[in-house]
Design a protein around this motif. Structure first.
Motif, PDB file in Angstrom:
ATOM      1  N   ILE A  78     -12.224  18.056  -8.727  1.00 56.04           N
ATOM      2  CA  ILE A  78     -13.225  17.099  -9.207  1.00 56.04           C
ATOM      3  C   ILE A  78     -12.807  15.678  -8.873  1.00 56.04           C
ATOM      4  O   ILE A  78     -11.639  15.403  -8.601  1.00 56.04           O
ATOM      5  CB  ILE A  78     -13.441  17.216 -10.729  1.00 56.04           C
ATOM      6  N   SER A  79     -13.789  14.783  -8.904  1.00 51.13           N
ATOM      7  CA  SER A  79     -13.525  13.351  -8.830  1.00 51.13           C
ATOM      8  C   SER A  79     -13.554  12.807 -10.251  1.00 51.13           C
ATOM      9  O   SER A  79     -14.470  13.110 -11.010  1.00 51.13           O
ATOM     10  CB  SER A  79     -14.593  12.668  -7.977  1.00 51.13           C
ATOM     11  N   TYR A  80     -12.552  12.009 -10.608  1.00 50.62           N
ATOM     12  CA  TYR A  80     -12.372  11.616 -12.008  1.00 50.62           C
ATOM     13  C   TYR A  80     -12.230  10.110 -12.128  1.00 50.62           C
ATOM     14  O   TYR A  80     -11.434   9.485 -11.414  1.00 50.62           O
ATOM     15  CB  TYR A  80     -11.127  12.310 -12.567  1.00 50.62           C
ATOM     16  N   THR A  81     -13.030   9.513 -13.032  1.00 52.33           N
ATOM     17  CA  THR A  81     -12.903   8.087 -13.347  1.00 52.33           C
ATOM     18  C   THR A  81     -12.496   7.951 -14.810  1.00 52.33           C
ATOM     19  O   THR A  81     -13.265   8.316 -15.698  1.00 52.33           O
ATOM     20  CB  THR A  81     -14.231   7.338 -13.113  1.00 52.33           C
ATOM     21  N   PRO A  82     -11.284   7.445 -15.082  1.00 58.24           N
ATOM     22  CA  PRO A  82     -10.805   7.331 -16.463  1.00 58.24           C
ATOM     23  C   PRO A  82     -11.357   6.096 -17.163  1.00 58.24           C
ATOM     24  O   PRO A  82     -12.113   5.316 -16.586  1.00 58.24           O
ATOM     25  CB  PRO A  82      -9.286   7.227 -16.273  1.00 58.24           C
ATOM     26  N   GLN A  83     -10.947   5.916 -18.432  1.00 54.15           N
ATOM     27  CA  GLN A  83     -11.414   4.781 -19.232  1.00 54.15           C
ATOM     28  C   GLN A  83     -11.015   3.456 -18.596  1.00 54.15           C
ATOM     29  O   GLN A  83     -11.795   2.507 -18.567  1.00 54.15           O
ATOM     30  CB  GLN A  83     -10.853   4.877 -20.649  1.00 54.15           C
ATOM     31  N   SER A  84      -9.793   3.366 -18.111  1.00 57.04           N
ATOM     32  CA  SER A  84      -9.354   2.162 -17.407  1.00 57.04           C
ATOM     33  C   SER A  84      -9.453   2.437 -15.914  1.00 57.04           C
ATOM     34  O   SER A  84      -9.319   3.592 -15.482  1.00 57.04           O
ATOM     35  CB  SER A  84      -7.908   1.811 -17.778  1.00 57.04           C
ATOM     36  N   PRO A  85      -9.707   1.408 -15.100  1.00 59.77           N
ATOM     37  CA  PRO A  85      -9.934   1.634 -13.672  1.00 59.77           C
ATOM     38  C   PRO A  85      -8.780   2.315 -12.935  1.00 59.77           C
ATOM     39  O   PRO A  85      -8.991   2.984 -11.937  1.00 59.77           O
ATOM     40  CB  PRO A  85     -10.163   0.216 -13.138  1.00 59.77           C
ATOM     41  N   SER A  86      -7.535   2.135 -13.413  1.00 64.46           N
ATOM     42  CA  SER A  86      -6.364   2.789 -12.810  1.00 64.46           C
ATOM     43  C   SER A  86      -6.260   2.514 -11.307  1.00 64.46           C
ATOM     44  O   SER A  86      -6.044   3.430 -10.509  1.00 64.46           O
ATOM     45  CB  SER A  86      -6.398   4.305 -13.063  1.00 64.46           C
ATOM     46  N   LEU A  87      -6.415   1.250 -10.942  1.00 66.24           N
ATOM     47  CA  LEU A  87      -6.261   0.866  -9.545  1.00 66.24           C
ATOM     48  C   LEU A  87      -4.777   0.639  -9.233  1.00 66.24           C
ATOM     49  O   LEU A  87      -4.024   0.175 -10.086  1.00 66.24           O
ATOM     50  CB  LEU A  87      -7.055  -0.406  -9.253  1.00 66.24           C
ATOM     51  N   LEU A  88      -4.372   0.960  -8.020  1.00 69.80           N
ATOM     52  CA  LEU A  88      -2.995   0.723  -7.606  1.00 69.80           C
ATOM     53  C   LEU A  88      -2.831  -0.764  -7.288  1.00 69.80           C
ATOM     54  O   LEU A  88      -3.523  -1.283  -6.412  1.00 69.80           O
ATOM     55  CB  LEU A  88      -2.655   1.567  -6.380  1.00 69.80           C
ATOM     56  N   PRO A  89      -1.949  -1.467  -8.006  1.00 73.18           N
ATOM     57  CA  PRO A  89      -1.875  -2.926  -7.867  1.00 73.18           C
ATOM     58  C   PRO A  89      -1.420  -3.400  -6.492  1.00 73.18           C
ATOM     59  O   PRO A  89      -1.701  -4.543  -6.115  1.00 73.18           O
ATOM     60  CB  PRO A  89      -0.866  -3.328  -8.957  1.00 73.18           C
ATOM     61  N   TRP A  90      -0.723  -2.549  -5.740  1.00 77.69           N
ATOM     62  CA  TRP A  90      -0.233  -2.962  -4.423  1.00 77.69           C
ATOM     63  C   TRP A  90      -1.239  -2.663  -3.309  1.00 77.69           C
ATOM     64  O   TRP A  90      -0.991  -2.972  -2.152  1.00 77.69           O
ATOM     65  CB  TRP A  90       1.091  -2.265  -4.116  1.00 77.69           C
ATOM     66  N   ARG A  91      -2.372  -2.084  -3.680  1.00 79.48           N
ATOM     67  CA  ARG A  91      -3.418  -1.787  -2.693  1.00 79.48           C
ATOM     68  C   ARG A  91      -4.589  -2.748  -2.869  1.00 79.48           C
ATOM     69  O   ARG A  91      -4.942  -3.117  -3.984  1.00 79.48           O
ATOM     70  CB  ARG A  91      -3.924  -0.351  -2.846  1.00 79.48           C
ATOM     71  N   THR A  92      -5.228  -3.089  -1.766  1.00 74.51           N
ATOM     72  CA  THR A  92      -6.415  -3.938  -1.815  1.00 74.51           C
ATOM     73  C   THR A  92      -7.599  -3.136  -2.365  1.00 74.51           C
ATOM     74  O   THR A  92      -7.501  -1.921  -2.583  1.00 74.51           O
ATOM     75  CB  THR A  92      -6.774  -4.442  -0.408  1.00 74.51           C
ATOM     76  N   VAL A  93      -8.722  -3.819  -2.551  1.00 74.13           N
ATOM     77  CA  VAL A  93      -9.954  -3.143  -2.971  1.00 74.13           C
ATOM     78  C   VAL A  93     -10.285  -2.006  -2.004  1.00 74.13           C
ATOM     79  O   VAL A  93     -10.522  -0.862  -2.411  1.00 74.13           O
ATOM     80  CB  VAL A  93     -11.123  -4.147  -3.049  1.00 74.13           C
ATOM     81  N   LEU A  94     -10.299  -2.304  -0.706  1.00 72.17           N
ATOM     82  CA  LEU A  94     -10.597  -1.276   0.291  1.00 72.17           C
ATOM     83  C   LEU A  94      -9.563  -0.155   0.258  1.00 72.17           C
ATOM     84  O   LEU A  94      -9.911   1.026   0.324  1.00 72.17           O
ATOM     85  CB  LEU A  94     -10.659  -1.897   1.687  1.00 72.17           C
ATOM     86  N   GLY A  95      -8.304  -0.506   0.121  1.00 72.71           N
ATOM     87  CA  GLY A  95      -7.243   0.499   0.079  1.00 72.71           C
ATOM     88  C   GLY A  95      -7.372   1.426  -1.107  1.00 72.71           C
ATOM     89  O   GLY A  95      -7.162   2.644  -0.993  1.00 72.71           O
ATOM     90  N   ASN A  96      -7.730   0.873  -2.264  1.00 71.19           N
ATOM     91  CA  ASN A  96      -7.927   1.701  -3.453  1.00 71.19           C
ATOM     92  C   ASN A  96      -9.111   2.647  -3.274  1.00 71.19           C
ATOM     93  O   ASN A  96      -9.059   3.810  -3.673  1.00 71.19           O
ATOM     94  CB  ASN A  96      -8.141   0.818  -4.685  1.00 71.19           C
ATOM     95  N   ILE A  97     -10.189   2.138  -2.685  1.00 71.14           N
ATOM     96  CA  ILE A  97     -11.389   2.954  -2.505  1.00 71.14           C
ATOM     97  C   ILE A  97     -11.141   4.105  -1.530  1.00 71.14           C
ATOM     98  O   ILE A  97     -11.647   5.216  -1.721  1.00 71.14           O
ATOM     99  CB  ILE A  97     -12.556   2.070  -2.034  1.00 71.14           C
TER     100      ILE A  97
END
Length: 249
Positions: A78-97
């Motif tokens: 499955i694809s999962y989106t948690p309560q907090s965005p949980s983005l990797l801080p060392w990755r850019t917006v494009l990199g996270n996506i």
């Protein structure tokens, strides 16, 4: 995709942790292209249910099937989106996506850039998470889920940390994107208004040990507009579901 075909099927699911039984013979389903929300009292096992669907735990008994295939204890389905965005801080917006696609070897940078533009984030492709507002971070997390190859998206209270106006803006954006994609979505929320506004069906859970207590088919046609939130019919349904939850709590 053929709407009406069962995408996710959960049958007689039970799970205990030590002496505490969380889920008891719980059964539900989500159809292809359907948006389903789960409401229930705090501690009713909503997060545990998502962890079981995501394969982080295995149920004590029962079946979880996605597209007809048994996925008990299987991660990556499955694809999962948690309560907090949980983005990797060392990755850019494009990199996270692009991360979800990278994990399975299916990246599509052109589609990611197009979705970034549609989300109102054009110009932030190379920005880092610390440079974004809360709403912008959540959009990035949603885009990551939408571009992941899995056919079911599970959303775990993704708007809970946002203020009321940002939450409504995000809900409208999610609906506009989903109207194009129409992937099956299962949403956990504590917000009755949110569940009514977004969903095709609402499932109300009991207290632990949790079972499905009630199911509501949402009567409002799509596409939906914010004016619906102030209509008499909407308020009628909100009271109806509130009264059902109040009996449980």
């Amino acid at each position: 995709m053929e709407k009406g075909v069962t995408k996710l099927l959960i049958e007689n699911l039970s799970k205990s942790f030590g002496e505490s039984q969380v889920l008891n013979q719980l059964s539900l389903h989500v159809k292809e292209a359907e948006f389903v929300s789960i409401l229930g009292p705090s501690g009713s096992g909503k997060s545990t249910l998502f962890q079981l669907i995501g394969g982080l735990y295995s149920p004590d008994s029962g079946e979880i099937r996605l597209d007809g295939k048994r996925i008990n204890g299987k991660t990556g389905s499955i694809s999962y989106t948690p309560q907090s965005p949980s983005l990797l801080p060392w990755r850019t917006v494009l990199g996270n996506i692009l991360l979800g696609g990278e994990l399975v070897g299916e990246t599509d940078e052109a589609a990611a850039l197009d979705m970034i533009n549609k989300a109102g984030l054009k110009g932030y492709e190379n920005a880092y998470p610390y440079e974004l507002s809360g709403g912008m971070k959540q959009r990035v997390a949603f885009i990551r889920s939408l571009l992941s190859p899995q056919s079911l998206i599970c959303l775990d209270e993704p708007f809970s940390a946002l203020d009321e106006f940002t939450r409504l803006e995000m809900q409208n954006w999610l609906l506009s994107v989903w109207e194009e994609d129409k992937r099956a979505i299962l949403l956990v929320t504590h917000n009755i208004e949110e569940a009514l506004y977004l969903s095709d069906r609402i499932i109300v859970l009991s207290e632990k040990p949790t079972q499905v207590k009630k199911e509501f088919i949402v009567p409002f046609p799509r596409p939906r507009q914010a004016a619906l939130l102030l209509s008499e019919e909407f308020l009628h349904w909100k009271k109806k579901i509130y009264n059902e939850l109040r009996v449980i709590m």
